[in-house]
Design an enzyme around this catalytic site. Sequence first.
Site, PDB file in Angstrom:
ATOM      1  N   GLY A 131      12.857 -12.761  10.572  1.00  0.00           N
ATOM      2  CA  GLY A 131      12.845 -12.369   9.161  1.00  0.00           C
ATOM      3  C   GLY A 131      13.376 -10.959   8.960  1.00  0.00           C
ATOM      4  O   GLY A 131      14.072 -10.405   9.816  1.00  0.00           O
ATOM      5  N   THR A 189      11.311  -3.673   0.485  1.00  0.00           N
ATOM      6  CA  THR A 189      10.591  -4.593   1.360  1.00  0.00           C
ATOM      7  C   THR A 189      11.053  -6.030   1.104  1.00  0.00           C
ATOM      8  O   THR A 189      12.036  -6.257   0.397  1.00  0.00           O
ATOM      9  CB  THR A 189       9.056  -4.359   1.262  1.00  0.00           C
ATOM     10  OG1 THR A 189       8.415  -5.158   2.241  1.00  0.00           O
ATOM     11  CG2 THR A 189       8.481  -4.675  -0.106  1.00  0.00           C
ATOM     12  N   VAL A 217       3.065  -7.195  13.394  1.00  0.00           N
ATOM     13  CA  VAL A 217       3.602  -6.323  12.355  1.00  0.00           C
ATOM     14  C   VAL A 217       2.690  -6.350  11.122  1.00  0.00           C
ATOM     15  O   VAL A 217       2.611  -5.391  10.362  1.00  0.00           O
ATOM     16  CB  VAL A 217       5.055  -6.761  12.019  1.00  0.00           C
ATOM     17  CG1 VAL A 217       5.561  -6.097  10.763  1.00  0.00           C
ATOM     18  CG2 VAL A 217       5.976  -6.472  13.193  1.00  0.00           C
ATOM     19  N   TYR A 225      -0.498  -5.892   8.869  1.00  0.00           N
ATOM     20  CA  TYR A 225      -1.647  -4.972   8.945  1.00  0.00           C
ATOM     21  C   TYR A 225      -2.794  -5.400   8.048  1.00  0.00           C
ATOM     22  O   TYR A 225      -3.885  -4.857   8.130  1.00  0.00           O
ATOM     23  CB  TYR A 225      -1.219  -3.528   8.649  1.00  0.00           C
ATOM     24  CG  TYR A 225      -0.564  -3.312   7.307  1.00  0.00           C
ATOM     25  CD1 TYR A 225       0.826  -3.286   7.211  1.00  0.00           C
ATOM     26  CD2 TYR A 225      -1.317  -3.128   6.155  1.00  0.00           C
ATOM     27  CE1 TYR A 225       1.442  -3.084   5.995  1.00  0.00           C
ATOM     28  CE2 TYR A 225      -0.704  -2.924   4.934  1.00  0.00           C
ATOM     29  CZ  TYR A 225       0.672  -2.900   4.853  1.00  0.00           C
ATOM     30  OH  TYR A 225       1.288  -2.696   3.629  1.00  0.00           O
ATOM     31  N   ARG A 283      11.028 -20.517  14.075  1.00  0.00           N
ATOM     32  CA  ARG A 283      10.890 -21.916  13.665  1.00  0.00           C
ATOM     33  C   ARG A 283      12.255 -22.494  13.268  1.00  0.00           C
ATOM     34  O   ARG A 283      12.625 -23.574  13.711  1.00  0.00           O
ATOM     35  CB  ARG A 283       9.905 -21.979  12.481  1.00  0.00           C
ATOM     36  CG  ARG A 283       9.725 -23.345  11.900  1.00  0.00           C
ATOM     37  CD  ARG A 283       8.770 -23.309  10.735  1.00  0.00           C
ATOM     38  NE  ARG A 283       9.253 -22.437   9.658  1.00  0.00           N
ATOM     39  CZ  ARG A 283       8.627 -22.259   8.506  1.00  0.00           C
ATOM     40  NH1 ARG A 283       7.477 -22.861   8.284  1.00  0.00           N
ATOM     41  NH2 ARG A 283       9.114 -21.458   7.585  1.00  0.00           N
ATOM     42  N   LYS A 287      15.675  -6.374   2.055  1.00  0.00           N
ATOM     43  CA  LYS A 287      16.159  -5.380   3.028  1.00  0.00           C
ATOM     44  C   LYS A 287      17.639  -5.549   3.360  1.00  0.00           C
ATOM     45  O   LYS A 287      18.339  -4.581   3.632  1.00  0.00           O
ATOM     46  CB  LYS A 287      15.307  -5.419   4.307  1.00  0.00           C
ATOM     47  CG  LYS A 287      13.934  -4.817   4.079  1.00  0.00           C
ATOM     48  CD  LYS A 287      13.099  -4.739   5.333  1.00  0.00           C
ATOM     49  CE  LYS A 287      11.746  -4.135   4.953  1.00  0.00           C
ATOM     50  NZ  LYS A 287      10.871  -3.901   6.076  1.00  0.00           N
ATOM     51  N   LEU A 319       0.826  -1.209   0.000  1.00  0.00           N
ATOM     52  CA  LEU A 319       0.000   0.000   0.000  1.00  0.00           C
ATOM     53  C   LEU A 319       0.863   1.264   0.000  1.00  0.00           C
ATOM     54  O   LEU A 319       0.346   2.370   0.088  1.00  0.00           O
ATOM     55  CB  LEU A 319      -0.925   0.004   1.220  1.00  0.00           C
ATOM     56  CG  LEU A 319      -2.060  -1.029   1.210  1.00  0.00           C
ATOM     57  CD1 LEU A 319      -2.854  -0.962   2.504  1.00  0.00           C
ATOM     58  CD2 LEU A 319      -2.988  -0.810   0.026  1.00  0.00           C
TER      59      LEU A 319
HETATM   60  P1  ATR Z   1      12.592 -13.760   5.119  1.00  0.00           P
HETATM   61  O1  ATR Z   1      12.701 -15.021   5.928  1.00  0.00           O
HETATM   62  O2  ATR Z   1      12.903 -13.944   3.649  1.00  0.00           O
HETATM   63  O3  ATR Z   1      13.265 -12.595   5.727  1.00  0.00           O
HETATM   64  P2  ATR Z   1      10.168 -12.734   6.105  1.00  0.00           P
HETATM   65  O4  ATR Z   1       8.786 -12.722   5.539  1.00  0.00           O
HETATM   66  O5  ATR Z   1      10.785 -11.459   6.501  1.00  0.00           O
HETATM   67  O6  ATR Z   1      11.051 -13.471   5.044  1.00  0.00           O
HETATM   68  O7  ATR Z   1      10.240 -13.728   7.338  1.00  0.00           O
HETATM   69  C1  ATR Z   1       9.426 -14.804   7.455  1.00  0.00           C
HETATM   70  C2  ATR Z   1       9.381 -15.184   8.937  1.00  0.00           C
HETATM   71  O8  ATR Z   1       8.185 -15.894   9.170  1.00  0.00           O
HETATM   72  C3  ATR Z   1      10.521 -16.112   9.329  1.00  0.00           C
HETATM   73  O9  ATR Z   1      10.860 -15.863  10.673  1.00  0.00           O
HETATM   74  C4  ATR Z   1       9.872 -17.479   9.152  1.00  0.00           C
HETATM   75  O10 ATR Z   1      10.452 -18.511   9.906  1.00  0.00           O
HETATM   76  P3  ATR Z   1      11.633 -19.414   9.277  1.00  0.00           P
HETATM   77  O11 ATR Z   1      12.887 -18.638   9.481  1.00  0.00           O
HETATM   78  O12 ATR Z   1      11.585 -20.669  10.081  1.00  0.00           O
HETATM   79  O13 ATR Z   1      11.291 -19.628   7.848  1.00  0.00           O
HETATM   80  C5  ATR Z   1       8.492 -17.195   9.682  1.00  0.00           C
HETATM   81  N1  ATR Z   1       7.511 -18.171   9.206  1.00  0.00           N
HETATM   82  C6  ATR Z   1       6.968 -18.255   7.968  1.00  0.00           C
HETATM   83  N2  ATR Z   1       6.091 -19.273   7.902  1.00  0.00           N
HETATM   84  C7  ATR Z   1       6.081 -19.874   9.134  1.00  0.00           C
HETATM   85  C8  ATR Z   1       5.379 -20.982   9.712  1.00  0.00           C
HETATM   86  N3  ATR Z   1       4.512 -21.714   8.989  1.00  0.00           N
HETATM   87  N4  ATR Z   1       5.621 -21.290  11.010  1.00  0.00           N
HETATM   88  C9  ATR Z   1       6.491 -20.574  11.752  1.00  0.00           C
HETATM   89  N5  ATR Z   1       7.177 -19.491  11.262  1.00  0.00           N
HETATM   90  C10 ATR Z   1       6.986 -19.153   9.967  1.00  0.00           C
END
Ligand code: ATR
Length: 264
Positions: A127, A61, A209, A211, A150, A65, A15
Amino acid sequence: MKKYLVIGNPISHSLSPELHNHWIKQNGLDAKYEKKKLNNNELESLISDVKNGNINGVNVTVPFKNAVIPYLDKLSDEAKKTQAVNTIYLKDKKVIGHNTDIEGFENAIKKINFDFTNKKIFILGAGGVTPSIIYASMKMGSSEIIISNRTKEKAEKLKNIFDNITLINWGKVPNFDVIINTTSLGLNQQDKINLDFTNIGKNKLFYDVIYNPSETYFLNTGKKLGNKYENGKLMFVYQAFSAFKLWHSVEPTVNNETMKIFNQ
Ligand code: ATR
């Protein structure tokens, strides 16, 4: 006409164009702001476009980043400390990377009148936005920061940047005053976070975080248990506020009208 962009992958949900173009119009500026889906191998040429003045500013984004950093000439202290950049601009012929997510989160917390001083902060995820949340929480005087992700190795990487955080295994729930979801769990309405909150006590802050949707399963759980809860709208608006001010040297207005961008 000045040109601004938000880059990410995916990017269709962003957005940022609505918000920035609303403020551009409100302030009568000769500028436009667009979104662009990129691949990793296009980052370098995008930054060249900033350097040669074809693009005047970029918001970054997920998932770039951190990935964008090698192509920049200089980082602000905030970007350096978090190893995360969400705002790029040209200054004295140098391409600078800055992080306004920190200020965005701080301002959001200020707006809801919550005090982080001496609070235990429990952060879910490791992340792209997590370092900014950790840094802001430290700046606001929290007493302890506990991270659970995770994939534990990713949380361990955060320890290289912030040595005084505590890591716990995914699925465990420690004592906390504030819990912050920085994972992408909840972006889909059917996503559930399976953590046991039955023994957490009262008067906690549940902060997401995310929205959109405005009330995730995580926030709904906090709400049902009688806690304070807040989604990422204000953080999103205030990170944009800081980027806008940096690029245009104008402080945009944040009011009910601004929040209407979320109703589109
Ligand atoms: P990126 O990992 O590329 O920085 P992000 O969207 O900023 O992407 O981060 C995704 C976050 O959501 C991560 O902490 C991810 O956990 P993993 O490091 O284990 O992948 C978490 N995440 C996404 N799907 C998840 C799920 N089904 N259960 C628990 N955590 C999840």
